[in-house]
Design a protein around this motif. Structure first.
Motif, PDB file in Angstrom:
ATOM      1  N   LEU A  42     -10.068  16.984   2.254  1.00 40.10           N
ATOM      2  CA  LEU A  42      -9.804  15.578   1.957  1.00 40.10           C
ATOM      3  C   LEU A  42      -9.783  14.739   3.238  1.00 40.10           C
ATOM      4  CD1 LEU A  42      -7.033  15.879  -0.781  1.00 40.10           C
ATOM      5  CD2 LEU A  42      -9.378  15.056  -1.073  1.00 40.10           C
ATOM      6  N   ALA A  43      -9.243  15.305   4.303  1.00 35.14           N
ATOM      7  CA  ALA A  43      -9.231  14.590   5.584  1.00 35.14           C
ATOM      8  C   ALA A  43     -10.654  14.343   6.077  1.00 35.14           C
ATOM      9  CB  ALA A  43      -8.445  15.384   6.625  1.00 35.14           C
ATOM     10  N   THR A  89      -6.390  20.085   1.936  1.00 36.16           N
ATOM     11  CA  THR A  89      -5.979  18.944   2.750  1.00 36.16           C
ATOM     12  C   THR A  89      -7.010  18.653   3.835  1.00 36.16           C
ATOM     13  OG1 THR A  89      -3.661  19.536   2.387  1.00 36.16           O
ATOM     14  CG2 THR A  89      -4.136  18.025   4.198  1.00 36.16           C
ATOM     15  N   LEU A 115     -13.373  14.027   4.090  1.00 34.14           N
ATOM     16  CA  LEU A 115     -14.064  13.100   3.201  1.00 34.14           C
ATOM     17  C   LEU A 115     -13.474  11.693   3.237  1.00 34.14           C
ATOM     18  CD1 LEU A 115     -14.512  15.429   0.079  1.00 34.14           C
ATOM     19  CD2 LEU A 115     -16.197  14.888   1.856  1.00 34.14           C
ATOM     20  N   VAL A 116     -12.139  11.603   3.285  1.00 34.24           N
ATOM     21  CA  VAL A 116     -11.477  10.301   3.190  1.00 34.24           C
ATOM     22  C   VAL A 116     -11.248   9.676   4.559  1.00 34.24           C
ATOM     23  CG1 VAL A 116      -9.426   9.086   2.355  1.00 34.24           C
ATOM     24  CG2 VAL A 116     -10.374  10.991   1.037  1.00 34.24           C
ATOM     25  N   LEU A 117     -10.726  10.472   5.491  1.00 30.20           N
ATOM     26  CA  LEU A 117     -10.372   9.942   6.810  1.00 30.20           C
ATOM     27  C   LEU A 117     -11.446  10.177   7.857  1.00 30.20           C
ATOM     28  CD1 LEU A 117      -6.650  11.132   6.901  1.00 30.20           C
ATOM     29  CD2 LEU A 117      -7.556   8.922   6.143  1.00 30.20           C
ATOM     30  N   ARG A 118     -12.530  10.870   7.463  1.00 23.42           N
ATOM     31  CA  ARG A 118     -13.630  11.157   8.385  1.00 23.42           C
ATOM     32  C   ARG A 118     -13.163  11.937   9.618  1.00 23.42           C
ATOM     33  NH1 ARG A 118     -16.425  10.298   4.366  1.00 23.42           N
ATOM     34  NH2 ARG A 118     -17.490   8.339   3.990  1.00 23.42           N
ATOM     35  N   GLU A 119     -12.199  12.818   9.416  1.00 23.42           N
ATOM     36  CA  GLU A 119     -11.713  13.637  10.529  1.00 23.42           C
ATOM     37  C   GLU A 119     -12.685  14.782  10.800  1.00 23.42           C
ATOM     38  OE1 GLU A 119      -7.784  15.057  10.065  1.00 23.42           O
ATOM     39  OE2 GLU A 119      -6.862  13.071  10.017  1.00 23.42           O
ATOM     40  N   LEU A 177       0.661   4.223  -2.879  1.00 20.34           N
ATOM     41  CA  LEU A 177       0.408   5.614  -2.518  1.00 20.34           C
ATOM     42  C   LEU A 177       1.552   6.516  -2.979  1.00 20.34           C
ATOM     43  CD1 LEU A 177      -1.054   5.186   1.085  1.00 20.34           C
ATOM     44  CD2 LEU A 177      -2.303   5.795  -0.995  1.00 20.34           C
ATOM     45  N   THR A 229       0.809  -1.221   0.000  1.00 17.42           N
ATOM     46  CA  THR A 229       0.000   0.000   0.000  1.00 17.42           C
ATOM     47  C   THR A 229       0.845   1.274   0.000  1.00 17.42           C
ATOM     48  OG1 THR A 229      -1.826  -1.126   1.104  1.00 17.42           O
ATOM     49  CG2 THR A 229      -1.803   1.280   1.190  1.00 17.42           C
TER      50      THR A 229
END
Length: 255
Positions: free
Chosen positions: A225-226, A222, A228-232, A184, A180
């Motif tokens: 994206l955090a 950033t 949407l992707v990392l659910r922060e 990336l 992975t």
């Protein structure tokens, strides 16, 4: 040293991609393209190293916004010193963007990172040096001859690749990531390539003080994206900063 190992993949791949794009775009290879491009690549690589060192030893919520503000302030100061005079609306947009960059880089003061990492003198120097190095990136790339098109970016990534491999060999970290992280790293190389091309085009088509300020708003992307992707979760200050960033971009681009 995980970041260094990722760079061992992303940097040479990006150099190859930029070389292919440079050949396709054409343009002469002048000494200025080699000089300013190489200096830009070295400055960026050293800045990344200092930034990661500061993040590893100090609180992210302090290191990140300070480095981001310096990143934006240095090219603005140089641009004004070189005689650039943005309009009144654009100037107000720059001020608003500076505040937005600081707010977006903020994290919750209740984070474990703040309680376990102190902002020592060493961390402060690393943060300042990283921010100044990032800011000089814009200045150095802006000096590259526009007629050389994409060649400065190729020499930038080539010089940075040589530096990264030298550091990796000297520190015993010349080991490539696997699975992975490797995928990336390849994705990062592609994104890095297109981001650098877009940045170079903006710097050649616009005032240094304005183009660099808009590019410096990247922390807002950033954070999105955090989310949407990392659910922060985003703090209220970060949310305010993103709104201010959008307004600032509108004010700068309207000039």
């Amino acid at each position: 040293m995980a970041a260094l190992r990722v760079m061992l993949v992303s940097y040479p791949v990006a150099a190859v991609m930029l070389g292919m794009l440079a050949i396709h775009a054409g343009g002469p290879i002048h000494a200025g393209a080699i000089l300013w491009g190489s200096l830009y690549g070295l400055s960026q690589a050293v800045g990344v190293y200092w930034f990661y060192a500061a993040l590893g030893a100090g609180p992210i919520s302090v290191v990140s916004p300070i480095a981001a503000v310096l990143n934006a302030a240095v090219p603005i100061a140089v641009g004004v010193a070189m005689g650039e005079r943005p309009g009144h609306i654009a100037s107000m947009g720059v001020v608003l963007a500076m505040i937005a960059v600081f707010l977006v880089g903020q994290e919750s003061p209740d984070d474990e990172d703040v309680r376990t990492h102190r902002f020592t003198r060493r961390v402060a120097w690393l943060t300042v040096c990283a921010g100044v190095a990032f800011g000089l990136d814009f200045v150095l790339l802006h000096q590259a001859p526009a007629e050389c098109r994409l060649w400065p970016l190729f020499f930038a990534r080539t010089a940075a690749t040589v530096l990264i491999f030298t550091v990796a060999a000297a520190t015993g970290n010349a080991k490539l990531p696997s699975r992975t992280p490797l995928r990336l790293a390849l994705a990062a190389a592609m994104l890095d390539t297109f981001a650098n091309v877009a940045m170079l085009m903006a710097l050649h088509a616009w005032l240094l003080s304005l183009a660099s300020m808009v590019v410096s708003l990247y922390p807002a992307a950033t954070v999105v994206l955090a989310m949407l992707v990392l659910r922060e979760r985003v703090t209220r200050w970060q949310g305010l900063g993103m709104v201010m960033a959008m307004i600032a971009v509108a004010m700068i681009t309207a000039s």
